[in-house]
Design an enzyme around this catalytic site. Structure first.
Site, PDB file in Angstrom:
ATOM      1  N   ASP A 483       0.855  -1.190   0.000  1.00  0.00           N
ATOM      2  CA  ASP A 483       0.000   0.000   0.000  1.00  0.00           C
ATOM      3  C   ASP A 483       0.889   1.238   0.000  1.00  0.00           C
ATOM      4  O   ASP A 483       2.078   1.153   0.329  1.00  0.00           O
ATOM      5  CB  ASP A 483      -0.854   0.034   1.282  1.00  0.00           C
ATOM      6  CG  ASP A 483      -2.057  -0.892   1.181  1.00  0.00           C
ATOM      7  OD1 ASP A 483      -2.444  -1.221   0.064  1.00  0.00           O
ATOM      8  OD2 ASP A 483      -2.583  -1.280   2.234  1.00  0.00           O
ATOM      9  N   ASP A 784      -4.758  -2.990   4.904  1.00  0.00           N
ATOM     10  CA  ASP A 784      -5.234  -2.446   6.169  1.00  0.00           C
ATOM     11  C   ASP A 784      -6.753  -2.475   6.281  1.00  0.00           C
ATOM     12  O   ASP A 784      -7.296  -2.473   7.373  1.00  0.00           O
ATOM     13  CB  ASP A 784      -4.720  -1.014   6.390  1.00  0.00           C
ATOM     14  CG  ASP A 784      -5.019  -0.097   5.201  1.00  0.00           C
ATOM     15  OD1 ASP A 784      -5.867  -0.471   4.370  1.00  0.00           O
ATOM     16  OD2 ASP A 784      -4.402   0.972   5.113  1.00  0.00           O
ATOM     17  N   ASP A 788      -9.342  -5.732   1.995  1.00  0.00           N
ATOM     18  CA  ASP A 788      -8.040  -6.302   1.637  1.00  0.00           C
ATOM     19  C   ASP A 788      -7.925  -7.769   2.049  1.00  0.00           C
ATOM     20  O   ASP A 788      -6.970  -8.445   1.673  1.00  0.00           O
ATOM     21  CB  ASP A 788      -6.904  -5.517   2.324  1.00  0.00           C
ATOM     22  CG  ASP A 788      -6.695  -4.154   1.688  1.00  0.00           C
ATOM     23  OD1 ASP A 788      -6.908  -4.045   0.469  1.00  0.00           O
ATOM     24  OD2 ASP A 788      -6.328  -3.210   2.400  1.00  0.00           O
TER      25      ASP A 788
END
Length: 1043
Positions: A483, A784, A788
């Site tokens: 990310d 997070d 996901d």
């Protein structure tokens, strides 16, 4: 060997099928000590029991809830007469579980009597009554007790200010309702590990041999002389057992500490009118808990207030369809997860009184899956064990045949003396001890020892490993999909630029007065209303009386911007009524609210990804504060502003509103078009220090880093270049474009992708799946959010963020990055490689000892009719190579050189050609030395005294042990000649070497009676140590041989 291991001992890093787990256990065959060998593997029988119990509990709960609802509907709708209700009652009574009594006409909630101890404590509801309301979804009981407000009153709490923090009152509450902890199996004590170490079959046989030796020896030679051999074996067995038990017990304590860390979960709670973070284990009935999307419900409770709450109850009921929770259906069960929305919940039932508590107690019985390396080493141990067993049988047969041959020649086959019986017993003890040495039970446990050590150290480096296998798998990682926000950047966000009323301004260079004076008052009012009402964050007073902003870093940055403009959060929230809230999620990339205005009318506010929100706008507020149509010039200006902000690595958000003149029903979705653009804000989120260096380290280590983000592509590219991820030959692509590509196009595209922007969770999942299956890569993925979870589950290693990550993401992950820092991911990769290399070092060392000990005893038995290494000596050698060797080599800390070599990947052989070269070279040297000493030792040392055989065997034993001591040092690095680098940094290694050397001196000089040794002269000591030391330069020469 590798093909045999691949066929029978190959296991996935996670989600291995039960058949594969069963298969390798069945192939193992001869196992000396199953209790120890399989201690850190899954208990399949317990797991099957737990799974069956879980299915039963799920079915009970599911049907109980359904029947309870149905019964209440029938009764409340007066569909059946009283007789029909009685029939329902009788039918339901036959079900194999308890339903709420109030679901039936014959039993009324008014029958409830408050127990005296509950009354005395100041409450009007007992724990069982509370449990039956929520777990049974008992609407009738809930209404009888006055709904959520009535229950709050009876629990002496407030739905707005929560519980008071008075310690005495909290203790009283805890005594009545219990604590929010699950029953756990009691930790094993040290003596349990001693008992398990004693379960070793070969040690038990040796114990029997020692006992017989004691009886025969004392009968023939009396006490104490006749007891020496037997007591020597007993002492050796006890030493092995206690050293093994100590090592195993220390490992268990490390895992216990790590388990505690895994269970540290905090939640937002209101107590004493103050919002505060609290451990879920401190929750009590009456607490007011704040839950957001992705949170796990920490206890059974009742919905107080909130919006768009969808609960995933599949973990409890097995039902995949999410449940809508609201004031009509306020029941929330522990262990379920918020799939959407946010809410306040009042805790009613905690700990083992909840269904989740009962389930967790059964699920913990089965243990974690074993790791691929553990299984592979079980395979190595099985192969060597079978070879060792064969050699032991042959050695015993040759020794016995020699004894029988001499007796045949003497004609005394039928008459046996005590000495001959003891000799036969000694032969048997030597054969059994060869099995002890040959079956490397410590190999699989060395993995656990190394992993426990690494996990403890990684914890200090801000990485919490949830699954053992992830630690070793990370060492093979070839690709990291990371990310952007919070991982590559600091996650400390600030609004630094804005475009309000089409006017671009630097926020940091203007004070409140000048900034507001340049924007029409009506626009400022709309902007503040949008900021403070359309938010997932909150501004609260903490327990220290200070103002605190709660929420994601993005929300915090925008709320701080609102405060800097002179806004009042509470005043704005109270001025209008919230009709509907649609929280932000990564699929829609926007959030929205509908407000009922004080002057009447409805207004919707939306906020989200700039280009998405702007696409839904057809009007804009101009510099005069007027609402004007959004013409081409304005659109181009706003798009140029978005691109300008993005190219400066700013995160952009667009804020807009629409007047709902035709009314609005809360059951409908908030509109996505017809909006008026208020403005665009540019949020600065600086790149974390050290990220560029970490990305460079990954590149030199053969690990490809890709950025996968939901942000604007220009922002993503700017950050990726700053981090060193995006290179000139790399590709940056948007999620919608990626989705449209065909399979053939993806084959050529995916290897070049370095940045994926505006990606959805399924884009990330697709990318990971292709990398793993099509390109055979070992993939680590960070995540997070709740969405996901599929990608984290699909990846070889799922890395969840400890600060920004939701509980759902953490539960799907294998490793939790506690500081959300990309550099920590690199540290995890380094430790993973260290574990893999350390185990290879230990296997190289142990296989060398195995080969030499086996061949020496076997060849000596065949050629001379006796074994130079006795049972006691072999037990000591076994401890050096097994428990002490594992402690020394499996706990080596990682070095920076580890990140300068290519990853092993999926296809690398565990026992490499380099290892075989070192093993065979060192074994050959040791065998030649020992054979030479056996053949020429007496002449070499001028040994012609009556005890020359004993001296020579002592020399051989001493030389052999010191060969292992120096070989242990040589094994510290399998390729480099300089093996002393950093040796003093590993105190465990130094301590093990010193202890081995000191104890060897004690055995030779002082314990000769028990160990069949005799004190040596200084020259003999020097030569023994020199022979061992000579192995080091020879090992260095062997390392120069190319393979």
């Amino acid at each position: 060997m590798e093909s045999y291991l691949s066929e029978n001992f190959d296991l996935k890093s996670k989600h291995s099928p039960e058949e594969a787990l069963e298969k390798w256990r069945n192939v193992c065959g001869f196992v000396k000590n199953p209790k120890r060998r399989f201690r850190f593997t899954a208990n399949l029988s317990k797991r099957y029991e737990a799974a069956a119990m879980r299915r039963t509990n799920q079915e009970k709960l599911r049907i109980a809830v359904l029947v309870s609802k149905a019964a209440f509907q029938f009764i409340s709708g007066e569909i059946f007469a009283a007789n029909s209700s009685k029939i329902c009652y009788i039918l339901f009574r036959k079900l194999p579980f308890t339903l709420p009594e109030s679901s039936f006409a014959g039993v009324q909630p008014s029958d409830y009597v408050v127990p005296e101890e509950v009354k005395a404590a100041g409450f009007q509801l007992c724990a069982d009554e509370l449990g039956s309301i929520v777990e049974g979804h008992d609407v009738k009981k809930l209404k009888f007790h006055g709904g959520v407000g009535g229950i709050a009153e009876k629990l002496s709490t407030s739905t707005t200010s929560g519980l008071t923090s008075d310690a005495a009152l909290l203790n009283k509450r805890q005594e009545i309702y219990g604590i929010n902890k699950f029953a756990e199996a009691e930790a094993k004590g040290f003596w349990v590990f001693v008992w398990e170490a004693l379960q070793d079959m070969t040690l038990m046989i040796l114990g029997v041999c020692a006992f017989v030796s004691l009886i025969v020896g004392i009968a023939m030679e009396g006490w104490p002389k006749g007891a020496h051999d037997g007591l020597g074996i007993v002492a050796s067995i006890l030493l092995v057992v206690f050293v093994t038990a100590t090592s195993d017990y220390r490992q268990s304590l490390q895992f216990k500490d790590l388990d505690k860390e895994k269970k540290k979960i905090t939640i937002q709670v209101t107590r004493n009118e103050c919002r505060q973070k609290m451990s879920i284990y401190d929750l009590l009935p009456g607490d007011i808990v704040h839950l957001n999307i992705g949170d796990q419900v920490p206890a059974d409770g009742l919905f107080v207030s909130g919006f768009s709450v969808l609960i995933d109850e599949s973990s409890l009921t097995g039902e995949s369809e999410p449940v809508v929770v609201n004031t009509e259906n306020p029941f929330m069960l522990s262990g379920t997860k918020l799939q959407d929305g946010s809410c306040k919940m009042m805790v009613t039932t905690v700990g083992m009184r909840t269904q989740w508590g009962k389930l967790m107690a059964t699920l913990s019985e089965g243990g974690d899956d074993e790791t691929p390396l553990q299984v592979k080493l079980n395979g190595v141990a099985t192969i060597i064990g079978k070879v060792g067993l064969f050699f032991a049988v042959v050695t015993f047969a040759v020794l016995v045949q020699g004894l029988f041959t001499s007796k045949l020649q003497e004609g005394t086959v039928w008459s046996w003396s005590g000495d001959e019986a003891l000799k036969m017993l000694e032969f048997f003890a030597v054969a059994v001890t060869i099995v002890v040495v040959a079956v490397p039970e410590g190999l699989p446990l060395a993995v656990t020892l190394s992993l426990a050590f690494a996990m403890k150290k990684m914890m200090n480096d801000k990485a919490l490993v949830r699954h053992l296998a992830a630690c070793e798998t990370m060492g093979s990682a070839t690709s990291i999909c990371s990310d952007k926000t919070g991982t590559l950047t600091t996650n400390h966000m600030t609004v630094v630029k804005s475009c309000i009323c089409t006017s671009v301004k630097e926020v940091g260079n203007h004070n409140k007065a000048s900034f507001c004076s340049e924007i029409p008052e009506s626009a400022v009012k709309l902007l503040l209303q949008s900021i403070f009402t359309n938010t997932g964050g909150e501004i609260v007073t903490n327990k220290d009386g200070k103002r605190e902003i709660l929420g994601t870093p993005t929300e915090t940055a925008i709320l701080e911007f609102g405060l800097s403009l002179g806004g009042d959060f509470q005043a704005e929230r109270q001025a209008s009524k919230l009709v509907k809230v649609e929280p932000f999620n990564s699929t829609k990339k926007r959030m929205g609210v509908v407000l009922e205005l004080p002057e009447g009318g409805l207004r919707a506010h939306t906020k989200g990804a700039s280009e998405i929100v702007l696409a839904g706008c057809d009007k804009v507020i101009n510099s005069n504060g007027e609402v004007v149509p959004l013409d081409e010039e304005s659109i181009n200006h706003l798009n140029a502003t978005i691109n300008q902000f993005a190219n400066e690595a700013l995160r952009t958000l667009c804020l807009a509103y629409v007047e709902l003149e035709n009314g609005f029903s809360p059951d409908n979705a908030i509109p996505v078009s017809g909006y008026t653009c208020i403005g665009i804000v540019g949020i600065k989120d600086p790149v974390r220090p050290g990220v560029k260096q970490s990305v460079a380290i990954c590149r030199s280590a053969g690990i490809t880093v890709r950025m996968v983000t939901g942000d604007n592509i220009n922002t993503a590219k700017a950050i990726a270049r700053e981090c060193g991820i995006l290179t000139d030959d790399g590709i940056a692509i948007e999620g919608p474009d990626f989705r449209e590509k065909s399979e053939e196009e993806l084959l050529s595209l995916i290897p070049k992708i370095q940045v994926m922007a505006r990606s959805s969770p399924m884009d990330k999942h697709t990318l990971v799946k292709h990398l793993r299956t099509t390109f055979d890569e070992v993939v680590a993925v960070t995540g997070d959010g709740t969405n996901d979870a599929p990608a984290l589950h699909e990846a070889d290693i799922g890395l969840a963020m400890g600060i920004a990550g939701t509980e759902v993401a953490k539960e799907s992950a294998d490793v939790i990055i506690l500081d959300d820092n990309f550099s920590t991911i690199v540290t995890v990769a380094k430790w993973g490689r260290s574990v893999y290399i350390n185990i290879q070092k230990f296997v190289q060392f142990q296989l060398t000892v195995n080969i030499v000990a086996l061949i020496v005893n076997f060849s000596s038995a065949c050629l001379t009719g006796s074994a130079p290494l006795t049972a006691v000596q072999l037990l000591w050698v076994n401890m050096i190579m097994d428990t002490l060797g594992a402690l020394a080599l499996a706990t080596e800390p990682p070095t920076d050189e580890l990140m300068k070599r290519s990853p092993v990947g999926k296809k690398g052989n565990f026992i490499s050609n380099i290892m075989w070269r070192n093993i065979l070279g060192q074994s050959l040297y040791q065998l030649m030395v020992i054979w030479y000493l056996q053949a020429r030792g007496k002449a070499m040392f001028n040994l012609d005294s009556p005890d020359s055989d004993l001296i020579l065997n002592t020399l051989i034993f001493n030389s052999f042990v010191f060969c292992q001591v120096f070989n242990e040092i040589s094994s510290r690095n399998m390729e480099e000649i300089n093996v002393f680098k950093g040796i003093l940094g590993n105190s465990v290694f130094v301590a093990v070497l010193c202890c081995t050397a000191v104890f060897q001196v004690i055995i030779i000089e002082f314990l000769g009676t028990f160990a069949s040794t005799t004190p040596l002269t200084s020259s003999q000591w020097f030569l023994s140590v020199f022979i061992g030391f000579l192995g080091m330069p020879i090992a260095a020469v062997i390392k120069m041989i190319p393979v």
